[in-house]
Structure formats: structure tokens, C-alpha cells
Design an enzyme around this catalytic site. Structure first.
Site, PDB file in Angstrom:
ATOM      1  N   CYS A  27       2.507  -1.514 -10.923  1.00 46.08           N
ATOM      2  CA  CYS A  27       1.741  -2.451 -10.097  1.00 46.08           C
ATOM      3  C   CYS A  27       0.617  -3.070 -10.914  1.00 46.08           C
ATOM      4  O   CYS A  27       0.315  -4.252 -10.792  1.00 46.08           O
ATOM      5  CB  CYS A  27       1.144  -1.739  -8.893  1.00 46.08           C
ATOM      6  SG  CYS A  27       2.273  -1.616  -7.513  1.00 46.08           S
ATOM      7  N   ASP A  62      -1.426  13.745  -3.586  1.00 50.24           N
ATOM      8  CA  ASP A  62      -1.888  12.663  -4.464  1.00 50.24           C
ATOM      9  C   ASP A  62      -3.004  13.227  -5.340  1.00 50.24           C
ATOM     10  O   ASP A  62      -3.903  13.897  -4.846  1.00 50.24           O
ATOM     11  CB  ASP A  62      -2.412  11.478  -3.637  1.00 50.24           C
ATOM     12  CG  ASP A  62      -2.452  10.185  -4.445  1.00 50.24           C
ATOM     13  OD1 ASP A  62      -1.935   9.166  -3.959  1.00 50.24           O
ATOM     14  OD2 ASP A  62      -3.001  10.195  -5.571  1.00 50.24           O
ATOM     15  N   LYS A 120      -8.393  10.534  -3.262  1.00 50.80           N
ATOM     16  CA  LYS A 120      -7.640   9.854  -2.201  1.00 50.80           C
ATOM     17  C   LYS A 120      -7.294  10.804  -1.066  1.00 50.80           C
ATOM     18  O   LYS A 120      -7.225  10.398   0.098  1.00 50.80           O
ATOM     19  CB  LYS A 120      -6.355   9.245  -2.772  1.00 50.80           C
ATOM     20  CG  LYS A 120      -6.593   8.008  -3.612  1.00 50.80           C
ATOM     21  CD  LYS A 120      -5.274   7.370  -4.023  1.00 50.80           C
ATOM     22  CE  LYS A 120      -5.543   6.112  -4.840  1.00 50.80           C
ATOM     23  NZ  LYS A 120      -4.285   5.506  -5.340  1.00 50.80           N
ATOM     24  N   ASP A 140       4.782   5.925  -7.211  1.00 55.99           N
ATOM     25  CA  ASP A 140       4.779   4.654  -7.935  1.00 55.99           C
ATOM     26  C   ASP A 140       5.327   4.813  -9.348  1.00 55.99           C
ATOM     27  O   ASP A 140       5.123   3.984 -10.197  1.00 55.99           O
ATOM     28  CB  ASP A 140       3.353   4.085  -7.999  1.00 55.99           C
ATOM     29  CG  ASP A 140       2.415   5.038  -8.707  1.00 55.99           C
ATOM     30  OD1 ASP A 140       2.843   6.155  -9.073  1.00 55.99           O
ATOM     31  OD2 ASP A 140       1.240   4.676  -8.914  1.00 55.99           O
ATOM     32  N   ASN A 141       6.012   5.929  -9.611  1.00 57.60           N
ATOM     33  CA  ASN A 141       6.540   6.102 -10.963  1.00 57.60           C
ATOM     34  C   ASN A 141       7.879   6.827 -10.909  1.00 57.60           C
ATOM     35  O   ASN A 141       8.165   7.574  -9.976  1.00 57.60           O
ATOM     36  CB  ASN A 141       5.545   6.882 -11.833  1.00 57.60           C
ATOM     37  CG  ASN A 141       5.339   8.285 -11.324  1.00 57.60           C
ATOM     38  OD1 ASN A 141       6.102   9.185 -11.639  1.00 57.60           O
ATOM     39  ND2 ASN A 141       4.311   8.477 -10.474  1.00 57.60           N
ATOM     40  N   CYS A 183      -1.632  -4.821 -24.418  1.00 53.64           N
ATOM     41  CA  CYS A 183      -1.685  -5.518 -23.129  1.00 53.64           C
ATOM     42  C   CYS A 183      -2.612  -4.696 -22.237  1.00 53.64           C
ATOM     43  O   CYS A 183      -3.486  -4.009 -22.737  1.00 53.64           O
ATOM     44  CB  CYS A 183      -0.286  -5.667 -22.531  1.00 53.64           C
ATOM     45  SG  CYS A 183       0.499  -4.104 -22.162  1.00 53.64           S
ATOM     46  N   SER A 197      -9.512  -1.558  -7.270  1.00 53.39           N
ATOM     47  CA  SER A 197      -8.303  -2.393  -7.297  1.00 53.39           C
ATOM     48  C   SER A 197      -7.202  -1.862  -6.373  1.00 53.39           C
ATOM     49  O   SER A 197      -6.157  -2.486  -6.235  1.00 53.39           O
ATOM     50  CB  SER A 197      -7.772  -2.495  -8.732  1.00 53.39           C
ATOM     51  OG  SER A 197      -7.324  -1.224  -9.162  1.00 53.39           O
ATOM     52  N   ASN A 198      -7.405  -0.699  -5.765  1.00 55.34           N
ATOM     53  CA  ASN A 198      -6.406  -0.148  -4.825  1.00 55.34           C
ATOM     54  C   ASN A 198      -6.548  -0.738  -3.427  1.00 55.34           C
ATOM     55  O   ASN A 198      -5.610  -0.734  -2.634  1.00 55.34           O
ATOM     56  CB  ASN A 198      -6.582   1.373  -4.651  1.00 55.34           C
ATOM     57  CG  ASN A 198      -6.386   2.174  -5.917  1.00 55.34           C
ATOM     58  OD1 ASN A 198      -6.991   3.230  -6.071  1.00 55.34           O
ATOM     59  ND2 ASN A 198      -5.566   1.693  -6.838  1.00 55.34           N
ATOM     60  N   LEU A 199      -7.760  -1.230  -3.116  1.00 58.39           N
ATOM     61  CA  LEU A 199      -8.117  -1.430  -1.708  1.00 58.39           C
ATOM     62  C   LEU A 199      -7.375  -2.579  -1.022  1.00 58.39           C
ATOM     63  O   LEU A 199      -7.327  -2.624   0.193  1.00 58.39           O
ATOM     64  CB  LEU A 199      -9.628  -1.636  -1.562  1.00 58.39           C
ATOM     65  CG  LEU A 199     -10.493  -0.455  -2.037  1.00 58.39           C
ATOM     66  CD1 LEU A 199     -11.954  -0.729  -1.746  1.00 58.39           C
ATOM     67  CD2 LEU A 199     -10.068   0.846  -1.382  1.00 58.39           C
ATOM     68  N   GLY A 211      -0.098   2.502  -1.960  1.00 57.88           N
ATOM     69  CA  GLY A 211       0.317   1.306  -1.236  1.00 57.88           C
ATOM     70  C   GLY A 211       1.369   1.569  -0.178  1.00 57.88           C
ATOM     71  O   GLY A 211       1.374   0.939   0.879  1.00 57.88           O
TER      72      GLY A 211
END
Ligand code: ZN
Length: 388
Positions: A200, A73, A97, A141-142, A346, A80-82, A52
Site C-alpha cells: 500500500c 496486529d 493498534k 497486508d503481506n 525508492c 498515513s493509516n488514518l 485497512g
């Protein structure tokens, strides 16, 4: 990863006629000029992550004429990334990616070089990778990767352009102790407990928000390279996209920082996963999806509590699980079994860990976290479970 040396007088760094035209609108700026454009061409910028933040950052860096862009990467593109990762298209789903990133960047600007590393930035490769670039744009992202990239940038004296997003909020800064500013650790000496950090996938994010922050990261890189303007050194920029208000916090270097302080105690990569997974004393027991499946098929008595939201429960659920959304747990304590083993779940295992930490404080003892959540269940047990 051969180290390239850049000779400012070398012939190849002259701008071609095409390049002069391509960049004419920014060369026209007094602060850029031909000299600035040549500097951009000489520059080597490493984007950690092609997600992102890395997507918008790399797109603009490529268009601006950064001569060499590195992309690290390890992931493949997911549908769901798009909505936020604009380096990748629908046809790239399931592919690496780094492949779609390279193709997209070269389609925008074939005069640049794109160096890709299909791997996770790790304690083993980070020093060599980061050493090879002038500026690091951290779009990870982490937390383990963020601490790792910040630490290595301190040791290698590389500017680390930080960005992070959460739902409708984002923040950015420039970490560069060698230029007088703080590092990431000066701000966050200790990682928060893992159950306090939603990803995310857990928290959701509006696609435009990482777009905003990633572009700010690209802007900071470009300004640093051409040496103009005020940068985010010593400033943490925060944006709330819902109110569209930007706020700024002054941040300072911590003289006691274990990495960039006066007497550093951490001078080489540590075990970042372990460092970031230290919980705040609450021990959350975990079970894998495969283990849970074996328990259930073996006839063991186990209660299943799902703490996601009702709409998520509608999309996909594990048979015989009971829905008690995280926010309603405090008033529904009596519905949670106290005697038999209760597996809490979850989507990815973060919210359920938080639920267990809370319930332990309420005297519950037989709670186990489904590690990796329903995503792991789909991966390991039931591939027909609907994905979202
Ligand atoms: Zn520091």
C-alpha cells in the site's frame, strides 16, 4: 489464550433486554431471528490485522454482536493509516493498534469481548491462535502472513475469509477446503517475485476500497455463522472501484495442492518469509541505509538513482540523488552509470528492486538496492527527512 468452550445451553448466552433492543432490526429478519443472534453471540472471530481491511470488518462484526472478536496486529498507528483504518483516530497515532481497536469496538458495543494480541501472526503462534476461533478474517497486508493464515486454517479446518486491495481494485473470497472450496495456495501455488508486489505504501490505495472489501469479509463471516445465503466458497469476487463493476471468477480446489490436496506435503508451518522472498532467478544485491551512509561519509564514490515519482522527490530526497522515475527508465538508460557502484532507491525498496531486475536484463552490473528505501534512511540515518 485459554480455550473457551461454548455451551449452547448456558445461561450467559441468552440475550438481555438491551441486546434484544440493540439487535432488533436484524433479529426482525427471518434469516436471523433470536436464534441467529444467539449464534452471533456465541461466535469467535479472529481478525488478522487491524488495518485497512480489519478496521471495517471488525467495526461491523462488533456492531452485529459477534460475541468474541480477536485482533492480532503488532503495529502502531501511523498518520498515513488514518484515511482507511477507521478503527483508529488522530489521537491514537504512535500508540498500538490493538489498544485503539479494543477501545473503539467496545465503545460501539460494550456487550462483546475483544481479545487483542499485540504481535505478528507467526509460525510460532498461528496454530494456537487460529485454533481458538471459529472463523478467521484475513486482513493481512503481506504474502507471508497470508500463506501462513491460509495454511493453518486448512490444518485447523477453519473458514478463512480472504480480502486484498490494490489501488482502486479489491478482491475477496472464502477459503475452506473442509467445506469443499479451495485454499489460498490452490489459487496461488507460488508467490510472485517480491519485486512484483507493491505494498500500500508503494502503490497507494483509495481508503474506501479496503472499506468495501473489509465489509464484504464481515458479511461473509456473519452469513457463515447464522448459516444463510450463498457464500463466496469457490468464487473469487473482484471489484474495480473506478468503474464500480463487480466480477466473479469460479475457483476450484487443486487436487495437487501441497496443503489441501489429496497427498499434502506441507503439514506444518514453514519459513514463510523465505518462501515469499524467493526471487525469479534475478539476484538483487542490497545495502542497508546505515551501510550506505557509511559509504558516503567515508568518501566512497557512489551514484544515487531515485526511481520514485517527481512529487515524491519534491517531498523528500537523499542529497546528490538523481531522479529517474521507474516508468522513464527504459528511455533514460544512458543516464545511469555503468561503471561506478549505483545505489537505486525508492520509498520502501520495492520499486527500486524492480528497476534493478529490469536493468540487469539490460546489462547493468553494479547496481545495489537501498533496502527499505527512504523510509529506512529516515529511520536509521536522517530523522528530519520528511515523511509521506
Ligand atoms: Zn489448496
Amino acid at each position: 489464550m485459554a480455550k473457551k468452550t461454548l455451551d449452547k445451553n448456558s445461561f450467559e448466552l441468552d440475550l438481555s433486554t438491551d441486546e434484544l433492543l440493540r439487535y432488533s432490526r436484524q433479529i426482525n429478519l427471518a434469516q436471523v431471528g433470536e436464534e441467529g443472534q444467539r449464534r452471533l453471540k456465541e461466535a469467535r472471530v479472529l481478525c488478522i490485522g487491524a488495518g485497512g481491511l480489519g478496521s471495517p470488518a471488525a467495526l461491523y462484526l462488533a456492531a452485529a454482536g459477534i460475541g468474541t472478536i480477536g485482533i492480532v496486529d503488532q503495529d502502531t498507528v501511523d498518520l498515513s493509516n488514518l484515511h482507511r483504518q477507521l478503527l483508529h483516530g488522530t489521537n491514537d497515532v504512535g500508540h498500538e493498534k490493538t489498544d485503539s481497536a479494543r477501545a473503539r469496538l467496545l465503545a460501539i458495543n460494550p456487550t462483546i469481548a475483544v481479545e487483542t494480541y499485540t504481535t505478528r501472526l507467526s509460525a510460532d503462534n498461528a496454530v494456537e491462535l487460529i485454533r481458538n476461533y471459529d472463523i478467521i478474517v484475513d486482513g493481512s497486508d503481506n504474502l507471508p502472513t497470508r500463506y501462513l493464515s491460509s495454511d493453518v486454517c486448512v490444518w485447523e479446518r477453519k473458514p478463512n475469509i480472504y480480502g486484498s486491495v490494490h489501488q482502486f481494485e479489491g478482491q475477496a473470497s472464502l477459503f475452506a477446503p473442509h467445506l469443499g472450496g479451495p485454499c489460498y495456495r490452490c489459487l496461488f501455488p507460488e508467490p510472485p517475485p517480491p519485486e512484483a508486489i507493491p505494498s500500500c505504501a508503494e502503490a497507494g490505495v483509495l481508503g474506501v476500497v479496503p472499506g468495501l472489501i473489509g465489509i464484504i469479509q464481515a458479511l461473509e463471516a456473519i452469513k457463515l455463522i447464522i448459516g444463510t445465503g450463498d457464500n463466496l466458497l469457490g468464487r473469487l469476487l473482484h471489484v474495480d472501484a473506478l468503474t464500480l463493476r463487480f466480477r466473479e471468477f469460479n475457483i476450484r480446489r487443486d487436487p495437487n495442492c501441497p496443503v489441501c490436496g489429496e497427498s499434502p506435503v506441507i503439514t506444518e508451518p514453514i519459513n514463510y518469509e523465505q518462501f515469499c522472498n524467493r526471487s525469479n532467478g534475478s539476484k538483487v544485491r542490497g545495502i542497508s541505509a546505515t551501510q550506505l551512509h557509511e559509504m558516503i561519509s567515508g568518501g566512497q564514490k557512489v551514484a544515487l538513482v531515485d526511481v520514485r515519482e517527481p512529487f515524491e522527490f519534491e517531498i523528500a530526497r537523499i542529497p546528490n540523488s538523481q531522479l529517474i522515475p521507474l516508468g522513464s527508465i527504459p528511455e533514460r538508460l544512458t543516464e545511469i552509470p555503468r561503471t561506478e557502484t549505483t545505489v537505486v532507491m525508492c520509498k520502501t525498496g520495492v520499486r527500486s528492486a524492480r528497476a534493478i531486475a529490469f536493468l540487469c536484463g539490460e546489462g547493468f552490473e553494479n547496481l545495489v538496492n537501498l533496502e527499505g528505501g527512504l523510509d529506512a534512511w529516515r529511520e536509521e540515518v536522517d530523522p528530519t527527512l520528511r515523511k509521506y
